[in-house]
Design a protein around this motif. Structure first.
Motif, PDB file in Angstrom:
ATOM      1  N   GLY A  50      28.647  93.122  31.553  1.00 28.97           N
ATOM      2  CA  GLY A  50      29.784  92.716  30.697  1.00 28.97           C
ATOM      3  C   GLY A  50      29.372  92.592  29.252  1.00 28.97           C
ATOM      4  N   THR A  54      30.796  95.047  25.993  1.00 26.87           N
ATOM      5  CA  THR A  54      31.730  94.321  25.131  1.00 26.87           C
ATOM      6  C   THR A  54      32.025  95.067  23.828  1.00 26.87           C
ATOM      7  OG1 THR A  54      31.122  92.179  26.046  1.00 26.87           O
ATOM      8  CG2 THR A  54      32.094  92.175  23.839  1.00 26.87           C
ATOM      9  N   ILE A 123      35.271  89.517  29.566  1.00 32.44           N
ATOM     10  CA  ILE A 123      34.777  90.250  28.396  1.00 32.44           C
ATOM     11  C   ILE A 123      35.564  89.770  27.180  1.00 32.44           C
ATOM     12  CG2 ILE A 123      34.460  92.542  27.376  1.00 32.44           C
ATOM     13  CD1 ILE A 123      34.383  93.659  30.201  1.00 32.44           C
ATOM     14  N   ASN A 124      34.899  89.240  26.182  1.00 37.36           N
ATOM     15  CA  ASN A 124      35.522  88.622  25.015  1.00 37.36           C
ATOM     16  C   ASN A 124      35.245  89.459  23.750  1.00 37.36           C
ATOM     17  OD1 ASN A 124      36.354  86.289  26.514  1.00 37.36           O
ATOM     18  ND2 ASN A 124      34.216  85.609  26.452  1.00 37.36           N
ATOM     19  N   ASN A 125      36.230  89.483  22.907  1.00 38.67           N
ATOM     20  CA  ASN A 125      36.093  90.078  21.570  1.00 38.67           C
ATOM     21  C   ASN A 125      36.352  88.968  20.574  1.00 38.67           C
ATOM     22  OD1 ASN A 125      35.954  91.622  19.286  1.00 38.67           O
ATOM     23  ND2 ASN A 125      37.697  92.946  19.772  1.00 38.67           N
TER      24      ASN A 125
END
Length: 649
Positions: A50, A54, A123-125
């Motif tokens: 992950g 990203t 999954i972070n932005n």
């Protein structure tokens, strides 16, 4: 079921449960561990993958890069599925493969199923969630590892199981069962009055005490039985033996000679010799009693040596202070003369200065069945009186007739054996409750030329003298087997002492028993007591050969030989038949009563049935049965009766 089997099966089931339980627990623990490993593996992959993808989330142009990165991890084969979802939980793409494993049995997979939990990471932005990654490990590798571990554990557990069973077998068979089996064998031996000790005593404390207790009991029983036997022997020596020379005394002599004169079954004849220690009175007067006893012993020994030089069986008695009696059965006049000469030679060798009247003088007279005791003694006394005046110091009574020459007897015996047929008469032995224990069969043989019956009392001695005994026994036994097949009752048959100790006859007899095996269990083989004295070891070996066929043994005419009792335990017969000389008028004979009681006690102690022969009156039968004797036989009980005849059919 035997104790060893019970213990063995018990240990087997316990070890089997331990074996299976250990294998089950080991496999279950390994499965739980593998499930934890699969979960951890999936979670680590999801987290690291992950983070790696990203930077490329959010644009479609970067999707091939993400797929390439996922494929690089997925192609290693440790995953069942890897799926990427957007922020709306919509599947972006997914990689999957089968969870099956070719080299693991289906039943094992069903029995020990592995649950592979799904790992997930967001999954972070920046601060925004743009998707999620879900990873599921492939349980196939877990199944393979679990199967290999189970096989290894099973092999190790099985080896431990086998080693444990071998130890259990050794423990049960050698440490526990072997001493117990020895004790069982010893108990059986004690029941047969064989008081042997167990030599190999186990070291285990409880078994040591157990085996040692049996040994102590066996020793005490042996001492008790030996004491009882010795008491009987002591009584017999006291009642029937001479204290100076050890041979039979006058009471024993009278029983013996009267038994021969009245034996209607055997109808024996022979010669009675009277040997007088002529210088006994002078030696007593001049040298004292001790010198006189020594003189008597030397004469007695000389008589034994002279008789044994020519004959296997004879009887010696000291009938009074200076006189010895020698009885030899079934000899002719010329042999009697040779015996008298031999006695004179052997006693002559002892002559010394103090033998002023000579060492000994010998007189002889013939006796036969039906003769009167007083007349026989008068004849031998007359012969002895003549011997004192004879230069050669011996004399036989007046002229003696001989019914058959040796050649005539050979012709008769040859004709009888060639004819090969015998008739039988049977006399039953009746128990106290009236049941017939068995019937003794007596052969009747006819002279082919004259057609008349040949007296067995003459035929049997002639057969022994002319070496026809074994052939005659074979012919009679062959006929007996043939007739016995058609009889339902037990049968007693006599066999001569010469045949018993003949190797060729023994081989022949074994062959016949194999042919008539079904009949053997009905046969009671009657052997004379003198066979015990002749060679008890050879007799015991002969009996051991015929016992497996079911044939029983009876020692007949028991009590006539002084050494008979001491050999009973070696041969362990089924029946013991007391000699008729002890049963005659037993209700009026206190000495014989005491002796017969002691024989009954010894026989019952050895589990041997004891019988009485020649019971000729109600008083005799009543006294014998009152002493718990097992069976009686005689003309008063029941006379012989003819059975099926071969020669007439």
């Amino acid at each position: 079921m035997s104790l060893s089997k019970q213990l063995g099966l018990g240990f087997f089931f316990v070890l089997m449960i331990v074996f299976l339980g250990t294998l089950w627990m080991s496999t279950q623990n390994t499965r739980a561990f593998l499930e934890q490993q699969l979960n951890s593996h999936a979670q680590d992959t999801a987290t690291s993958l992950g983070l790696s993808i990203t930077p490329y989330i959010g644009t479609e142009d970067d999707l091939p890069i993400i797929e390439t990165m996922v494929n690089a991890i997925f192609d290693r084969g440790y995953y069942r599925s890897i799926a990427l979802y957007d922020q709306n939980n919509q599947l972006v793409f997914e990689k999957t493969q089968s969870a099956g494993v070719a080299d693991v049995p289906d039943w094992f997979i069903s029995l020990f199923s592995i649950t592979a939990p799904e790992a997930q990471t967001e999954i972070n932005n920046g601060w925004n969630i743009v998707g999620s990654l879900r990873v599921l490990s492939n349980p196939g590798f877990g199944y393979r590892q679990l199967w290999q571990n189970a096989v290894s554990s099973a092999i190790a557990s099985f080896i431990g199981f086998v080693l444990s069973m071998l130890f259990v077998w050794f423990l049960v068979k050698k440490v526990i069962s072997q001493p117990i089996n020895r004790v069982i064998d010893q108990a059986d031996a004690i029941s047969k009055k064989q008081f042997e000790r167990i030599q190999d005593i186990p070291s285990t404390k409880e078994l040591y005490r157990f085996v040692n207790a049996i040994n102590v009991m066996s020793d005490k029983l042996f001492v008790m039985f030996k004491k009882m036997t010795n008491q009987s022997e002591e009584y017999r020596r006291f009642a029937y033996a001479d204290f100076v020379t050890g041979v039979g005394n006058r009471r024993a002599f009278e029983l013996a000679i009267n038994g021969l004169l009245g034996d209607s079954d055997s109808q024996t004849d022979g010669y009675l010799f009277l040997i007088r220690a002529s210088s006994l009175k002078a030696i007593h007067t001049e040298l004292g009693g001790e010198a006189g006893d020594k003189y008597l012993k030397t004469i007695c020994q000389a008589i034994k040596e002279a008789a044994s030089a020519e004959y296997d069986h004879f009887s010696i008695f000291r009938v009074n202070g200076a006189d010895f009696a020698l009885i030899i059965e079934n000899i002719r006049e010329n042999h009697a003369k040779a015996m008298a000469q031999l006695l004179a030679i052997y006693t002559k060798r002892l002559e010394k200065n103090e033998h002023k009247a000579g060492v000994a003088h010998i007189g002889g007279a013939k006796f036969k069945y039906g003769a009167i005791y007083k007349e026989v003694l008068e004849n031998v006394d007359s012969a002895l009186l003549s011997a004192t005046a004879a230069e050669h110091r011996w004399e036989l009574s007046s002229s003696l007739s001989v019914s058959h020459s040796n050649q005539e007897w050979r012709d008769v015996l040859t004709n009888i054996i060639q004819e090969g047929k015998a008739d039988f008469v049977a006399q039953p032995i009746i128990a106290k409750d009236g049941v017939t224990l068995y019937s003794e069969w007596f052969a009747r043989l006819s002279d082919k030329q004259s057609g008349e019956l040949v007296p067995m009392a003459q035929l049997l001695p002639a057969s022994m003298r002319l070496d026809y005994a074994q052939q005659l026994d074979k012919m009679i036994i062959e006929n007996m087997f043939v007739v016995a097949q058609q009889q339902s009752q037990s049968i007693g048959v006599n066999i001569s002492r010469l045949s018993l100790f003949d190797a060729a006859f023994t081989s022949w007899f074994i062959e016949k028993m194999n042919v008539y095996r079904s009949t053997c269990s009905k046969i009671v083989l009657e052997i004379p007591e003198r066979a015990l004295v002749h060679d008890v070891n050879a007799l015991a070996e002969f009996i051991s050969l015929i016992k497996p066929y079911g044939m029983k043994i009876c020692v007949e005419h028991f009590g006539a030989q002084l050494a008979g009792i001491t050999h009973l335990r070696k041969i362990m017969p089924d029946y013991l038949k007391i000699d008729g000389r002890f049963t005659a008028d037993i209700h009026q004979q206190p000495d014989n009563q005491l002796f017969v009681k002691s024989l009954i006690n010894i026989a019952q102690g050895l589990d041997i049935k004891i019988l009485a022969e020649k019971v000729e009156s109600e008083d005799e039968q009543h006294w014998l049965l009152s002493q718990d004797i097992d069976g009686v036989q005689g003309f008063y009980v029941k006379p012989p009766a003819e059975i099926m005849s071969l020669s007439k059919g």
